[in-house]
Design a protein around this motif. Structure first.
Motif, PDB file in Angstrom:
ATOM      1  N   ARG A  23      -4.074   2.522  -5.468  1.00 39.12           N
ATOM      2  CA  ARG A  23      -4.636   2.142  -6.773  1.00 39.12           C
ATOM      3  C   ARG A  23      -4.944   0.646  -6.872  1.00 39.12           C
ATOM      4  NH1 ARG A  23       0.171   5.103  -9.201  1.00 39.12           N
ATOM      5  NH2 ARG A  23      -0.396   7.239  -8.754  1.00 39.12           N
ATOM      6  N   LEU A  24      -4.246  -0.149  -6.050  1.00 38.35           N
ATOM      7  CA  LEU A  24      -4.463  -1.599  -6.065  1.00 38.35           C
ATOM      8  C   LEU A  24      -5.568  -2.024  -5.103  1.00 38.35           C
ATOM      9  CD1 LEU A  24      -0.707  -2.679  -6.083  1.00 38.35           C
ATOM     10  CD2 LEU A  24      -2.265  -2.483  -8.037  1.00 38.35           C
ATOM     11  N   GLY A  25      -6.165  -1.064  -4.404  1.00 31.75           N
ATOM     12  CA  GLY A  25      -7.238  -1.368  -3.467  1.00 31.75           C
ATOM     13  C   GLY A  25      -6.766  -1.705  -2.062  1.00 31.75           C
ATOM     14  N   ASN A  26      -5.444  -1.563  -1.803  1.00 28.55           N
ATOM     15  CA  ASN A  26      -4.939  -1.812  -0.449  1.00 28.55           C
ATOM     16  C   ASN A  26      -5.454  -0.711   0.478  1.00 28.55           C
ATOM     17  OD1 ASN A  26      -3.246  -4.091  -1.021  1.00 28.55           O
ATOM     18  ND2 ASN A  26      -1.853  -2.687  -2.046  1.00 28.55           N
ATOM     19  N   PRO A  27      -6.001  -1.098   1.634  1.00 27.83           N
ATOM     20  CA  PRO A  27      -6.537  -0.092   2.557  1.00 27.83           C
ATOM     21  C   PRO A  27      -5.404   0.647   3.269  1.00 27.83           C
ATOM     22  CG  PRO A  27      -6.651  -2.255   3.548  1.00 27.83           C
ATOM     23  CD  PRO A  27      -6.155  -2.463   2.129  1.00 27.83           C
ATOM     24  N   PRO A  28      -5.721   1.752   3.945  1.00 26.74           N
ATOM     25  CA  PRO A  28      -4.703   2.446   4.743  1.00 26.74           C
ATOM     26  C   PRO A  28      -4.121   1.498   5.787  1.00 26.74           C
ATOM     27  CG  PRO A  28      -6.693   3.771   4.586  1.00 26.74           C
ATOM     28  CD  PRO A  28      -7.017   2.413   4.014  1.00 26.74           C
ATOM     29  N   GLY A  29      -2.852   1.647   6.048  1.00 26.55           N
ATOM     30  CA  GLY A  29      -2.173   0.823   7.046  1.00 26.55           C
ATOM     31  C   GLY A  29      -0.834   0.340   6.538  1.00 26.55           C
ATOM     32  N   ILE A  30      -0.212  -0.515   7.328  1.00 24.35           N
ATOM     33  CA  ILE A  30       1.092  -1.074   6.970  1.00 24.35           C
ATOM     34  C   ILE A  30       0.916  -2.081   5.839  1.00 24.35           C
ATOM     35  CG2 ILE A  30       3.013  -2.508   7.782  1.00 24.35           C
ATOM     36  CD1 ILE A  30       2.567  -1.276  10.578  1.00 24.35           C
ATOM     37  N   LEU A  31       1.725  -1.920   4.807  1.00 19.86           N
ATOM     38  CA  LEU A  31       1.737  -2.872   3.695  1.00 19.86           C
ATOM     39  C   LEU A  31       2.755  -3.955   4.061  1.00 19.86           C
ATOM     40  CD1 LEU A  31       1.645  -0.314   0.756  1.00 19.86           C
ATOM     41  CD2 LEU A  31      -0.251  -1.617   1.727  1.00 19.86           C
ATOM     42  N   ARG A  32       2.272  -5.070   4.517  1.00 17.84           N
ATOM     43  CA  ARG A  32       3.128  -6.093   5.125  1.00 17.84           C
ATOM     44  C   ARG A  32       4.059  -6.804   4.157  1.00 17.84           C
ATOM     45  NH1 ARG A  32       0.158  -9.734   9.055  1.00 17.84           N
ATOM     46  NH2 ARG A  32       2.241  -9.885   9.921  1.00 17.84           N
ATOM     47  N   TYR A  33       3.783  -6.736   2.850  1.00 11.58           N
ATOM     48  CA  TYR A  33       4.618  -7.467   1.893  1.00 11.58           C
ATOM     49  C   TYR A  33       5.530  -6.564   1.083  1.00 11.58           C
ATOM     50  CZ  TYR A  33       1.756 -11.366   3.263  1.00 11.58           C
ATOM     51  OH  TYR A  33       1.134 -12.326   4.005  1.00 11.58           O
ATOM     52  N   ASP A  34       5.508  -5.273   1.345  1.00 13.85           N
ATOM     53  CA  ASP A  34       6.395  -4.358   0.637  1.00 13.85           C
ATOM     54  C   ASP A  34       7.757  -4.311   1.324  1.00 13.85           C
ATOM     55  OD1 ASP A  34       4.184  -3.860  -0.875  1.00 13.85           O
ATOM     56  OD2 ASP A  34       4.418  -1.692  -0.863  1.00 13.85           O
ATOM     57  N   GLU A  35       8.805  -4.274   0.523  1.00 16.04           N
ATOM     58  CA  GLU A  35      10.155  -4.175   1.059  1.00 16.04           C
ATOM     59  C   GLU A  35      10.450  -2.710   1.364  1.00 16.04           C
ATOM     60  OE1 GLU A  35      14.639  -5.172  -0.417  1.00 16.04           O
ATOM     61  OE2 GLU A  35      12.997  -6.432  -1.129  1.00 16.04           O
ATOM     62  N   VAL A  36      11.100  -2.472   2.487  1.00 16.62           N
ATOM     63  CA  VAL A  36      11.387  -1.101   2.894  1.00 16.62           C
ATOM     64  C   VAL A  36      12.752  -1.063   3.580  1.00 16.62           C
ATOM     65  CG1 VAL A  36      10.253  -1.276   5.143  1.00 16.62           C
ATOM     66  CG2 VAL A  36      10.345   0.923   3.991  1.00 16.62           C
ATOM     67  N   ASP A  37      13.382   0.097   3.529  1.00 16.70           N
ATOM     68  CA  ASP A  37      14.699   0.256   4.152  1.00 16.70           C
ATOM     69  C   ASP A  37      14.587   0.256   5.673  1.00 16.70           C
ATOM     70  OD1 ASP A  37      16.115   0.432   1.758  1.00 16.70           O
ATOM     71  OD2 ASP A  37      15.771   2.591   1.612  1.00 16.70           O
ATOM     72  N   PRO A  38      15.635  -0.235   6.346  1.00 21.35           N
ATOM     73  CA  PRO A  38      15.652  -0.163   7.816  1.00 21.35           C
ATOM     74  C   PRO A  38      15.886   1.280   8.264  1.00 21.35           C
ATOM     75  CG  PRO A  38      17.728  -1.017   6.989  1.00 21.35           C
ATOM     76  CD  PRO A  38      16.818  -0.866   5.801  1.00 21.35           C
ATOM     77  N   LEU A  39      15.833   1.494   9.561  1.00 21.81           N
ATOM     78  CA  LEU A  39      16.078   2.827  10.105  1.00 21.81           C
ATOM     79  C   LEU A  39      17.512   3.257   9.817  1.00 21.81           C
ATOM     80  CD1 LEU A  39      14.358   2.389  13.589  1.00 21.81           C
ATOM     81  CD2 LEU A  39      13.448   3.581  11.595  1.00 21.81           C
ATOM     82  N   PRO A  40      17.719   4.462   9.297  1.00 21.06           N
ATOM     83  CA  PRO A  40      19.077   4.958   9.046  1.00 21.06           C
ATOM     84  C   PRO A  40      19.817   5.222  10.358  1.00 21.06           C
ATOM     85  CG  PRO A  40      17.413   6.430   8.078  1.00 21.06           C
ATOM     86  CD  PRO A  40      16.693   5.385   8.836  1.00 21.06           C
ATOM     87  N   SER A  41      21.131   5.274  10.289  1.00 19.74           N
ATOM     88  CA  SER A  41      21.955   5.439  11.492  1.00 19.74           C
ATOM     89  C   SER A  41      21.623   6.722  12.260  1.00 19.74           C
ATOM     90  CB  SER A  41      23.444   5.388  11.147  1.00 19.74           C
ATOM     91  OG  SER A  41      23.779   6.438  10.262  1.00 19.74           O
ATOM     92  N   GLU A  42      21.331   7.824  11.569  1.00 21.05           N
ATOM     93  CA  GLU A  42      21.007   9.082  12.273  1.00 21.05           C
ATOM     94  C   GLU A  42      19.696   8.964  13.048  1.00 21.05           C
ATOM     95  OE1 GLU A  42      22.980  11.769  12.719  1.00 21.05           O
ATOM     96  OE2 GLU A  42      24.466  10.559  11.669  1.00 21.05           O
ATOM     97  N   ILE A  43      18.743   8.254  12.487  1.00 22.93           N
ATOM     98  CA  ILE A  43      17.463   8.030  13.171  1.00 22.93           C
ATOM     99  C   ILE A  43      17.694   7.140  14.393  1.00 22.93           C
ATOM    100  CG2 ILE A  43      15.197   6.937  12.961  1.00 22.93           C
ATOM    101  CD1 ILE A  43      15.388   9.663  11.513  1.00 22.93           C
TER     102      ILE A  43
END
Length: 178
Positions: free
Chosen positions: A21-41
Motif C-alpha cells: 500500500r505504501l508503494g514498496n516493490p516486491p523484495g526485502i524491506l530493508r528497514y523493517d524490523e523482523v525476528d531472528p530465526l527461531p531455535s527449531e529452524i
C-alpha cells in the motif's frame, strides 16, 4: 490470485510478495524490523549442514513458514532475486503437490496446469537450484488438510536488512567428517 487464508511467518528479513500500500516493490524491506530465526529452524539448518545437504559456506539466514488451512493454495510465482539460489523447501503435516513451469495456467482457485508436478510426502525436502530457478514459476495446489511448508533462503549480501546480524551459532557450522 491470492491464497484463501494462508498465514506466513517471516524470520531473518521481511519480504514483500507484491507491491504494498505504501508503494514498496516486491523484495526485502530493508528497514523493517523482523525476528531472528527461531531455535527449531536453526536446528534444521544445522542438520542440513551436518548431513552435507547444505554447504557450510552457504548458511541460510531467512525463512518463511507458510501455514495452510484446508482449501488454501499458493498461486504461481517466482522467488525474488533479493535471495541467492538455491532455496530449500520442507513439507510438514501432510502430503502436498508442487507444480513447476515457465508458464502456469490458473484453471480455478487452487487449481493449476503445467508440465511438471512433484508430489512431496510429509517431511520431504526439495531444493530449487540451477539456471532456470529464477525463470520457472512454482505453485502449491489447494490443500486438502492443514499443511506447514518452510522455505529457507539466503539474502543477497547487498539486500540484507539494516540491523541484521549473522547468527554466530550458524556461522561456525561444519559437516560431519566421514
Amino acid at each position: 490470485m491470492r491464497g484463501k487464508d494462508r498465514v506466513t511467518i517471516q524470520c531473518g528479513c521481511c519480504y514483500n510478495f507484491v507491491e504494498d500500500r505504501l508503494g514498496n516493490p516486491p523484495g526485502i524491506l530493508r528497514y523493517d524490523e523482523v525476528d531472528p530465526l527461531p531455535s527449531e529452524i536453526k536446528k534444521m539448518i544445522k542438520k542440513m549442514v551436518r548431513w552435507s545437504i547444505l554447504l557450510a559456506d552457504f548458511i541460510l539466514n531467512s525463512c518463511i513458514i507458510s501455514i495452510y488451512n484446508e482449501e488454501d493454495c499458493n498461486p504461481p510465482h517466482i522467488d525474488h532475486h533479493d535471495f541467492v539460489i538455491p532455496f530449500y523447501m520442507v513439507s510438514f503435516m501432510s502430503r502436498i503437490n508442487i507444480l513447476f513451469g515457465k508458464e502456469v495456467d490458473i484453471v480455478g482457485f487452487g487449481e493449476f496446469r503445467e508440465s511438471v508436478e512433484i508430489p512431496l510426502q510429509m517431511g520431504s525436502l526439495i531444493i530449487l537450484k540451477g539456471n532456470e530457478t529464477d525463470l520457472t514459476m512454482h505453485c502449491i495446489f489447494r490443500v486438502r488438510h492443514h499443511k506447514v511448508f518452510v522455505t529457507f533462503r539466503r539474502m543477497e549480501e547487498s539486500k540484507v536488512s539494516h540491523g541484521f546480524h549473522p547468527d554466530p551459532e550458524l556461522e561456525e557450522l561444519r559437516p560431519y567428517e566421514l
